[in-house]
Design a protein around this motif. Structure first.
Motif, PDB file in Angstrom:
ATOM      1  N   LYS A  28       5.883  13.755   6.880  1.00  0.00           N
ATOM      2  CA  LYS A  28       4.807  13.617   7.868  1.00  0.00           C
ATOM      3  C   LYS A  28       3.638  12.826   7.281  1.00  0.00           C
ATOM      4  O   LYS A  28       3.052  11.957   7.952  1.00  0.00           O
ATOM      5  CB  LYS A  28       4.338  15.016   8.299  1.00  0.00           C
ATOM      6  CG  LYS A  28       3.144  15.017   9.212  1.00  0.00           C
ATOM      7  CD  LYS A  28       3.542  14.667  10.622  1.00  0.00           C
ATOM      8  CE  LYS A  28       2.349  14.950  11.544  1.00  0.00           C
ATOM      9  NZ  LYS A  28       1.909  13.805  12.246  1.00  0.00           N
ATOM     10  N   VAL A  29       3.288  13.062   6.009  1.00  0.00           N
ATOM     11  CA  VAL A  29       2.192  12.349   5.351  1.00  0.00           C
ATOM     12  C   VAL A  29       2.545  10.867   5.229  1.00  0.00           C
ATOM     13  O   VAL A  29       1.704   9.995   5.498  1.00  0.00           O
ATOM     14  CB  VAL A  29       1.880  12.974   3.974  1.00  0.00           C
ATOM     15  CG1 VAL A  29       0.928  12.100   3.180  1.00  0.00           C
ATOM     16  CG2 VAL A  29       1.310  14.364   4.142  1.00  0.00           C
ATOM     17  N   ILE A  30       3.771  10.565   4.837  1.00  0.00           N
ATOM     18  CA  ILE A  30       4.203   9.166   4.711  1.00  0.00           C
ATOM     19  C   ILE A  30       4.148   8.475   6.064  1.00  0.00           C
ATOM     20  O   ILE A  30       3.704   7.329   6.179  1.00  0.00           O
ATOM     21  CB  ILE A  30       5.621   9.095   4.091  1.00  0.00           C
ATOM     22  CG1 ILE A  30       5.585   9.537   2.634  1.00  0.00           C
ATOM     23  CG2 ILE A  30       6.185   7.690   4.202  1.00  0.00           C
ATOM     24  CD1 ILE A  30       6.946   9.654   1.985  1.00  0.00           C
ATOM     25  N   GLN A  31       4.568   9.157   7.118  1.00  0.00           N
ATOM     26  CA  GLN A  31       4.523   8.587   8.462  1.00  0.00           C
ATOM     27  C   GLN A  31       3.082   8.330   8.895  1.00  0.00           C
ATOM     28  O   GLN A  31       2.782   7.278   9.465  1.00  0.00           O
ATOM     29  CB  GLN A  31       5.227   9.536   9.435  1.00  0.00           C
ATOM     30  CG  GLN A  31       5.399   8.982  10.821  1.00  0.00           C
ATOM     31  CD  GLN A  31       6.133   9.972  11.722  1.00  0.00           C
ATOM     32  OE1 GLN A  31       6.264  11.157  11.407  1.00  0.00           O
ATOM     33  NE2 GLN A  31       6.628   9.475  12.843  1.00  0.00           N
ATOM     34  N   ASP A  32       2.180   9.265   8.615  1.00  0.00           N
ATOM     35  CA  ASP A  32       0.772   9.089   8.980  1.00  0.00           C
ATOM     36  C   ASP A  32       0.135   7.922   8.216  1.00  0.00           C
ATOM     37  O   ASP A  32      -0.606   7.114   8.784  1.00  0.00           O
ATOM     38  CB  ASP A  32      -0.016  10.372   8.715  1.00  0.00           C
ATOM     39  CG  ASP A  32       0.362  11.489   9.676  1.00  0.00           C
ATOM     40  OD1 ASP A  32       0.995  11.194  10.721  1.00  0.00           O
ATOM     41  OD2 ASP A  32       0.039  12.664   9.382  1.00  0.00           O
ATOM     42  N   VAL A  33       0.421   7.831   6.932  1.00  0.00           N
ATOM     43  CA  VAL A  33      -0.145   6.751   6.115  1.00  0.00           C
ATOM     44  C   VAL A  33       0.390   5.397   6.569  1.00  0.00           C
ATOM     45  O   VAL A  33      -0.362   4.423   6.698  1.00  0.00           O
ATOM     46  CB  VAL A  33       0.140   6.994   4.615  1.00  0.00           C
ATOM     47  CG1 VAL A  33      -0.189   5.763   3.783  1.00  0.00           C
ATOM     48  CG2 VAL A  33      -0.649   8.184   4.111  1.00  0.00           C
ATOM     49  N   SER A  34       1.679   5.304   6.840  1.00  0.00           N
ATOM     50  CA  SER A  34       2.238   4.020   7.295  1.00  0.00           C
ATOM     51  C   SER A  34       1.684   3.639   8.669  1.00  0.00           C
ATOM     52  O   SER A  34       1.437   2.457   8.938  1.00  0.00           O
ATOM     53  CB  SER A  34       3.764   4.068   7.316  1.00  0.00           C
ATOM     54  OG  SER A  34       4.207   5.021   8.267  1.00  0.00           O
ATOM     55  N   GLY A  35       1.468   4.608   9.560  1.00  0.00           N
ATOM     56  CA  GLY A  35       0.851   4.316  10.852  1.00  0.00           C
ATOM     57  C   GLY A  35      -0.578   3.831  10.697  1.00  0.00           C
ATOM     58  O   GLY A  35      -1.023   2.913  11.395  1.00  0.00           O
ATOM     59  N   PHE A  36      -1.336   4.429   9.756  1.00  0.00           N
ATOM     60  CA  PHE A  36      -2.708   3.998   9.490  1.00  0.00           C
ATOM     61  C   PHE A  36      -2.736   2.565   8.957  1.00  0.00           C
ATOM     62  O   PHE A  36      -3.543   1.746   9.407  1.00  0.00           O
ATOM     63  CB  PHE A  36      -3.358   4.970   8.498  1.00  0.00           C
ATOM     64  CG  PHE A  36      -4.761   4.604   8.127  1.00  0.00           C
ATOM     65  CD1 PHE A  36      -5.794   4.773   9.030  1.00  0.00           C
ATOM     66  CD2 PHE A  36      -5.047   4.079   6.872  1.00  0.00           C
ATOM     67  CE1 PHE A  36      -7.090   4.438   8.696  1.00  0.00           C
ATOM     68  CE2 PHE A  36      -6.324   3.736   6.533  1.00  0.00           C
ATOM     69  CZ  PHE A  36      -7.369   3.916   7.440  1.00  0.00           C
ATOM     70  N   ARG A  38      -0.482   0.281   9.461  1.00  0.00           N
ATOM     71  CA  ARG A  38      -0.081  -0.588  10.569  1.00  0.00           C
ATOM     72  C   ARG A  38      -1.270  -0.868  11.493  1.00  0.00           C
ATOM     73  O   ARG A  38      -1.476  -1.996  11.939  1.00  0.00           O
ATOM     74  CB  ARG A  38       1.069   0.059  11.338  1.00  0.00           C
ATOM     75  CG  ARG A  38       1.762  -0.879  12.297  1.00  0.00           C
ATOM     76  CD  ARG A  38       3.000  -0.257  12.960  1.00  0.00           C
ATOM     77  NE  ARG A  38       3.935   0.301  11.992  1.00  0.00           N
ATOM     78  CZ  ARG A  38       4.226   1.602  11.880  1.00  0.00           C
ATOM     79  NH1 ARG A  38       3.663   2.480  12.680  1.00  0.00           N
ATOM     80  NH2 ARG A  38       5.094   2.023  10.989  1.00  0.00           N
ATOM     81  N   LYS A  39      -2.078   0.166  11.788  1.00  0.00           N
ATOM     82  CA  LYS A  39      -3.250  -0.030  12.636  1.00  0.00           C
ATOM     83  C   LYS A  39      -4.276  -0.954  11.972  1.00  0.00           C
ATOM     84  O   LYS A  39      -4.871  -1.806  12.634  1.00  0.00           O
ATOM     85  CB  LYS A  39      -3.906   1.316  12.954  1.00  0.00           C
ATOM     86  CG  LYS A  39      -3.157   2.122  13.958  1.00  0.00           C
ATOM     87  CD  LYS A  39      -3.876   3.420  14.268  1.00  0.00           C
ATOM     88  CE  LYS A  39      -3.081   4.265  15.244  1.00  0.00           C
ATOM     89  NZ  LYS A  39      -3.752   5.530  15.546  1.00  0.00           N
ATOM     90  N   ILE A  40      -4.471  -0.800  10.671  1.00  0.00           N
ATOM     91  CA  ILE A  40      -5.408  -1.662   9.942  1.00  0.00           C
ATOM     92  C   ILE A  40      -4.930  -3.111   9.996  1.00  0.00           C
ATOM     93  O   ILE A  40      -5.724  -4.034  10.224  1.00  0.00           O
ATOM     94  CB  ILE A  40      -5.550  -1.197   8.478  1.00  0.00           C
ATOM     95  CG1 ILE A  40      -6.186   0.171   8.410  1.00  0.00           C
ATOM     96  CG2 ILE A  40      -6.325  -2.201   7.649  1.00  0.00           C
ATOM     97  CD1 ILE A  40      -7.652   0.199   8.755  1.00  0.00           C
ATOM     98  N   ARG A  41      -3.638  -3.340   9.805  1.00  0.00           N
ATOM     99  CA  ARG A  41      -3.098  -4.707   9.867  1.00  0.00           C
ATOM    100  C   ARG A  41      -3.259  -5.295  11.264  1.00  0.00           C
ATOM    101  O   ARG A  41      -3.603  -6.474  11.411  1.00  0.00           O
ATOM    102  CB  ARG A  41      -1.630  -4.719   9.451  1.00  0.00           C
ATOM    103  CG  ARG A  41      -1.424  -4.588   7.986  1.00  0.00           C
ATOM    104  CD  ARG A  41       0.040  -4.724   7.626  1.00  0.00           C
ATOM    105  NE  ARG A  41       0.235  -4.541   6.199  1.00  0.00           N
ATOM    106  CZ  ARG A  41       1.401  -4.293   5.644  1.00  0.00           C
ATOM    107  NH1 ARG A  41       2.478  -4.191   6.396  1.00  0.00           N
ATOM    108  NH2 ARG A  41       1.491  -4.156   4.347  1.00  0.00           N
ATOM    109  N   ASP A  42      -2.978  -4.511  12.291  1.00  0.00           N
ATOM    110  CA  ASP A  42      -3.142  -4.994  13.667  1.00  0.00           C
ATOM    111  C   ASP A  42      -4.595  -5.347  13.957  1.00  0.00           C
ATOM    112  O   ASP A  42      -4.893  -6.380  14.576  1.00  0.00           O
ATOM    113  CB  ASP A  42      -2.650  -3.951  14.674  1.00  0.00           C
ATOM    114  CG  ASP A  42      -1.140  -3.767  14.663  1.00  0.00           C
ATOM    115  OD1 ASP A  42      -0.452  -4.679  14.152  1.00  0.00           O
ATOM    116  OD2 ASP A  42      -0.662  -2.729  15.160  1.00  0.00           O
TER     117      ASP A  42
END
Length: 152
Positions: A28-36, A38-42
Motif C-alpha cells: 500500500k505504501v509503494i502504491q501511494d508513493v508511486s501515485g504521488f 505520478r501526480k508530481i510528474r503530471d
C-alpha cells in the motif's frame, strides 16, 4: 534519477522499508508513493506545456533543460559561433605563468628575450625593482640559502 544507487544500497533500503512499514502495509505504501510521484510528474508536464504555449511560436525549440547552466554552456561550446575553441587553444596558461614568474624573478625566458619585452613593463616593487634586477647568487654544494625571519 537513482543512477548512483548500488545493488547493496537498494537491498538495504528494501530491508529498511520492510522493517519500518511491515510486510502487510508495504504494498500500500509503494502504491501511494508511486501515485504521488505520478501526480508530481503530471503537474510538471502540465506546467511546462502551459509555459510553452504562453511563450508563443518564437520559442517552439525551447527546452527547460537548457536552463541548467552546465547544459547551456555545453550547448554553446558545441555551437561555437563566438570562436571560443580558437581562444581556448590559443591561450597557453602555463606559458603565460612561466613568463610572468620569470619577469618577477628577474629572469629572461627564451620567448620573452626574443621579443625584447622583458623590461618594458611597469616595475612590480615600490623601490624601482632593485631586488628584481639582482641575479640570484649561486650557492656552494654544502651552503644553505639565506634565512629571512621576516618572511616566515
Amino acid at each position: 534519477m537513482f543512477n548512483d544507487i548500488g545493488a547493496l544500497e537498494l537491498v538495504a533500503l528494501v530491508v529498511l522499508a520492510v522493517l519500518i512499514f511491515g510486510p502487510d502495509k508495504l504494498p500500500k505504501v509503494i502504491q501511494d508513493v508511486s501515485g504521488f510521484i505520478r501526480k508530481i510528474r503530471d503537474f510538471s508536464d502540465s506546467a511546462k506545456r502551459d509555459i510553452r504555449e504562453e511563450l508563443g511560436p518564437e520559442f517552439k525549440d525551447f527546452e527547460f533543460e537548457d536552463l541548467n547552466p552546465k547544459t547551456f554552456i555545453r550547448k554553446q561550446l558545441d555551437n561555437d559561433e563566438l570562436g571560443i575553441k580558437e581562444i581556448r587553444n590559443g591561450l597557453d596558461l602555463r606559458k603565460e605563468m612561466a613568463e610572468v614568474s620569470d619577469a618577477v624573478n628577474g629572469h629572461e625566458s627564451e620567448s620573452v628575450s626574443g621579443t625584447g619585452s622583458a623590461g618594458s613593463g611597469p616595475s612590480l616593487t615600490k623601490g624601482g625593482g632593485a631586488d628584481l634586477e639582482k641575479k640570484p647568487q649561486s650557492l656552494d654544494k654544502d651552503e644553505r640559502p639565506p634565512f629571512d625571519s621576516d618572511a616566515t
